[in-house]
Design a protein around this motif. Structure first.
Motif, short mmCIF file in Angstrom:
data_model
loop_
_atom_site.label_atom_id
_atom_site.label_comp_id
_atom_site.label_asym_id
_atom_site.label_seq_id
_atom_site.Cartn_x
_atom_site.Cartn_y
_atom_site.Cartn_z
N GLN A 34 1.58 -1.14 0.55
CA GLN A 34 -0.05 -0.23 0.20
C GLN A 34 0.77 1.03 -0.38
O GLN A 34 2.08 1.28 0.30
CB GLN A 34 -1.24 -0.40 1.69
CG GLN A 34 -2.04 -0.74 1.45
CD GLN A 34 -2.90 -1.05 2.71
OE1 GLN A 34 -2.73 -0.33 3.53
NE2 GLN A 34 -2.87 -1.92 3.39
N ASN A 35 0.77 2.01 -0.18
CA ASN A 35 1.03 4.27 -0.88
C ASN A 35 1.55 3.68 1.18
O ASN A 35 0.11 3.75 2.26
CB ASN A 35 -0.17 4.66 -1.00
CG ASN A 35 -0.06 6.52 -0.26
OD1 ASN A 35 0.72 6.49 0.16
ND2 ASN A 35 0.55 7.32 -1.33
N ASP A 81 -0.77 6.24 3.19
CA ASP A 81 -1.95 5.28 3.96
C ASP A 81 -1.55 4.37 4.90
O ASP A 81 -3.19 4.24 6.03
CB ASP A 81 -2.32 4.82 2.13
CG ASP A 81 -2.41 5.25 1.55
OD1 ASP A 81 -2.98 6.66 1.54
OD2 ASP A 81 -3.30 5.43 0.07
N ASN A 121 10.03 4.24 -3.20
CA ASN A 121 9.16 3.49 -4.27
C ASN A 121 9.04 1.52 -3.32
O ASN A 121 9.19 1.78 -2.27
CB ASN A 121 9.44 2.57 -5.43
CG ASN A 121 9.47 4.23 -6.73
OD1 ASN A 121 9.36 4.92 -6.97
ND2 ASN A 121 10.27 3.58 -7.37
N ASP A 174 8.10 14.33 -0.79
CA ASP A 174 7.39 13.26 0.62
C ASP A 174 7.93 13.88 2.27
O ASP A 174 7.33 13.81 2.67
CB ASP A 174 7.73 11.54 0.34
CG ASP A 174 6.72 11.04 -0.10
OD1 ASP A 174 6.02 11.42 -1.33
OD2 ASP A 174 6.95 9.46 -0.63
#
Ligand code: G4P
Length: 527
Positions: free
Chosen positions: A147-148, A151, A172, A227
Motif C-alpha cells: 500500500q501507499n 495510507d 518506491n 514526501d
C-alpha cells in the motif's frame, strides 16, 4: 557506576509482535545474525522444527505449523545485552503473548506492507497500550507491491489508536523498490536482494543534492523530496520521551528476508529503547536499582520431555541481583525456595547462571510450585501487578472418561491451567469443570497432554457460554444472593473468585443493568 547500574544500563528486553506471516520469525533471525548469536539464516526456524521432533506436545505444533512455545533469545550488540522474548503468533495462543508482554520493556511491531494492520495486530497493541509499552514499528516486505506508505501510516494511527513518526522513508516499493532514506541520518540505503549478507549499501546524500538525482533517478528523487516535505509538515519532530511514554511509535521500512532495513532498526532500537525501569506491585513501585532481588514468573512451559513432569518457569528479574542457590521468598505460598540450576538463554544454548540482573529472564526448574504471576523476593511481601486474566471466548465442560483416573485428571488440568494453557472454572453442584480458552486448538492441546502426560482420558461438552465476568460487590450479602440466584451460571476461577458465565454480551449488559450493586469485570488480576 555500581555494578548493578552498569548491568542495568546494558540490558534491553523486548518482544517482537505481529499478525502471523508478517515476518516476525524472519526479523528475529536477522537480528540474531547481527548479534552473532546464530551463524546461518534459517537457524531459528529449523530450531523450531528440531524441538517439535523431540516432544509429543510439540508434535501438535508441527502438525499445525504454528509456534506454540514462547522462548527467550539473548544476544550482544554494541555492548548491549539484548533479550528477545518470542511470542506465539497463532491467535489461539494470544493469552501467552499477552502475558509475555508484561515481562518486556518495549516491543517491535512488524507489519506486512501489503496487508497493513491485521486483526491480531490490533489486539496485541491494545495490550501494549494498557501498559503504555513503547513501540517501534517495522513495515516489512517492501520488496512486494504494498500500500501507499502514507495510507499505511494513516491506517496504523487510526486502527491502533497511536501516533506514528517515520524515521526512514521508502523510495518506491515492490519491483521498483530502491531503498529507504534515513530522515535523521540523511543517508540513502540502497536495496539489494540479499538474503545472507549483513552489510548495507549506504550513501550520505542531502535531499537537495544533485547526487541524489543521479543515484536514485530524477523522478524518484523529486518524489522523495516531496514526501519528506510532507512528513516534516505533518508529523512532529521525533522525540524520544514521547516514544518512551508509549504515545508515539517511530516507523522503519524494510525487507527482513533480504536483511534490508534491519540494521537501521537495530541501531535505532539500541539508541532509543528503554532500559529496565521501575515496575508497579500491589504495595509500591519497585526500582530496578534496589539492592534486594525481586522478580515474577510470566510463563510456565511444560518440559520438552513428557516423561518428566517438571516444568520450566520463566522468571523476569525486576530488581537487585538474582543469585543461584540463594533462598528466596515465594510470596503467594509464603515459603522459602531456592534454585540450584537456574539457567539463561544466551546464544540459544541453555547455560546455568550464577547471577541475573534486572531485565534478564531466567529459566527455573519447577515441580509445581509456580503459577503464572508468582513473585519472588528477599522477604518483602509484595506481588507484581498487571498480569490480567482476560475473558476466554470458548467454553467447554471437561468430562472424565475413566473414573479410575480422576486423580490424574484433576492434577493434570490443575497444572495445565497453572501454566496458562487455559482457564479453569469450577461450577457447583458437583465440582463441574468448565475450561475456557481463546481458541479451539487449546482443547486439543489439553486433551492430548492430559492423555500423554497424565494418563487421563477426557472429552468435551460444548457450552453456550461466551463471556466470563469476574463479579464483586461492596456488600457481601448482595454477592452471596446473586451467586445463589444464578446457580450454575457461576463458576469459581483458580483463585476461588466468583465469575459470571454469560452466553452473550447482551446477557452481561442485562445483568449489569438489573444488578446495580454487583460489579462486572472483563479482566481479573492474578493475585
Ligand atoms: P511470522 O513469524 O510473522 O509468521 O512470519 P515469517 O517470518 O515466518 O515470514 C512469513 C513469510 O514471509 C515467509 O515466507 C518469509 O520468508 C516471508 N518474508 C519475510 N520477510 C519478507 C520480506 O521482506 N519480503 C518478502 N517478500 N517475504 C518476506 P514463507 O514462504 O512462509 O516461508 P519460507 O519458506 O520463505 O521460510
Amino acid at each position: 557506576m555500581s555494578k548493578i547500574e552498569q548491568e542495568i544500563a546494558k540490558r534491553r528486553t523486548f518482544a517482537i509482535i505481529s499478525h502471523p506471516d508478517a515476518g516476525k520469525t524472519t526479523l528475529t533471525e536477522k537480528l540474531l545474525l547481527f548479534g552473532g548469536a546464530i551463524q546461518t539464516a534459517g537457524a531459528v526456524k529449523s530450531n523450531k522444527i528440531k524441538k517439535t521432533a523431540t516432544s509429543d506436545f510439540m508434535e501438535i505444533e508441527k502438525q499445525r505449523g504454528i509456534s506454540v512455545a514462547t522462548s527467550v533469545m539473548t544476544f550482544e550488540y554494541n555492548d548491549l545485552l539484548i533479550n528477545i522474548l518470542d511470542t506465539p503468533g497463532h491467535k489461539d495462543f494470544a493469552e501467552d503473548t499477552y502475558r509475555t508482554l508484561t515481562a518486556v520493556d518495549s516491543v517491535i511491531l512488524v507489519i506486512d506492507c501489503v496487508k497493513g494492520v491485521e486483526e491480531q495486530t490490533e489486539r496485541l497493541m491494545e495490550v501494549c497500550r494498557m501498559r503504555d509499552t513503547p513501540v517501534i514499528i517495522f513495515i516489512n516486505k517492501m520488496d512486494r507491491e504494498g500500500q501507499n506508505p502514507f495510507d499505511l501510516l494513516d491506517e496504523l494511527e487510526q486502527k491502533l489508536n497511536l501516533k506514528v513518526r517515520p524515521l526512514t522513508w521508502p523510495v518506491n516499493g515492490g519491483a521498483t523498490f530502491k531503498g529507504v532514506y534515513h530522515l535523521l541520518e540523511k543517508q540513502m540505503y540502497f536495496f539489494k536482494v540479499n538474503k545472507t549478507k549483513v552489510e548495507d549499501d549506504v550513501a550520505l546524500l542531502e535531499l537537495d543534492s544533485s547526487e541524489l538525482d543521479q543515484k536514485v533517478g530524477e523522478r524518484d528523487a523529486n518524489q522523495l523530496r516531496e514526501d519528506v516535505e510532507l512528513i516534516e509538515g505533518v508529523y512532529d519532530t521525533f522525540n524520544r520521551d514521547t516514544y518512551l511514554s508509549g504515545k508515539v511509535a517511530p516507523v522503519f521500512f524494510g525487507s527482513a528476508v533480504n536483511n534490508f532495513g534491519v540494521r537501521e532498526l537495530l541501531e535505532a532500537f539500541c539508541q532509543i529503547s528503554p532500559l529496565p525501569a521501575a515496575r508497579p506491585t500491589n504495595v509500591r513501585s519497585v526500582d530496578p536499582l534496589e539492592k534486594k532481588f525481586t522478580g515474577f514468573v510470566f510463563k510456565i512451559h511444560a518440559n520438552i520431555d513428557p516423561r518428566h513432569r517438571d516444568r520450566i518457569a520463566f522468571l523476569r528479574v525486576c530488581s537487585g541481583i538474582f543469585e543461584r542457590g540463594k533462598f528466596y521468598h515465594h510470596t503467594r505460598l509464603d515459603k522459602s525456595v531456592r534454585f540450584s540450576n537456574p539457567y539463561s538463554f544466551m546464544a540459544s544454548a541453555k547455560e546455568v547462571v550464577d547471577e541475573g540482573f534486572p531485565g534478564d529472564v531466567i529459566g527455573l526448574y519447577d515441580t509445581g510450585t509456580f503459577k503464572i504471576g508468582d513473585t519472588l523476593t528477599e522477604g518483602e511481601d509484595l506481588q507484581y501487578a498487571g498480569i490480567p486474566s482476560f475473558s476466554p471466548e470458548i467454553f467447554k465442560e471437561l468430562i472424565n472418561l475413566d473414573p479410575m483416573k480422576s486423580k490424574q485428571l484433576e492434577k493434570g488440568i490443575q497444572q495445565l491451567t497453572d501454566e496458562g494453557v487455559a482457564q479453569l472454572f469450577t461450577v457447583q453442584p458437583g465440582n463441574r469443570k468448565v475450561v475456557g480458552t481463546v481458541g479451539e486448538l487449546q482443547f486439543e492441546v489439553i486433551q492430548y497432554r492430559l492423555e500423554h502426560e497424565y494418563g487421563a482420558k477426557c472429552r468435551w461438552i460444548p457450552m453456550n457460554t461466551s463471556r466470563a465476568c469476574w463479579i464483586t460487590s461492596e456488600d457481601p450479602k448482595k454477592i452471596q444472593e446473586y451467586i445463589r440466584l444464578k446457580g450454575t451460571q457461576i463458576g469459581y476461577d483458580k483463585d476461588d473468585n466468583p465469575v459470571f458465565l454469560a452466553d452473550s454480551e447482551w446477557m452481561v449488559r442485562m445483568n449489569r443493568d438489573n444488578n446495580p450493586d454487583i460489579q462486572f469485570h472483563t479482566t481479573s488480576e492474578f493475585k
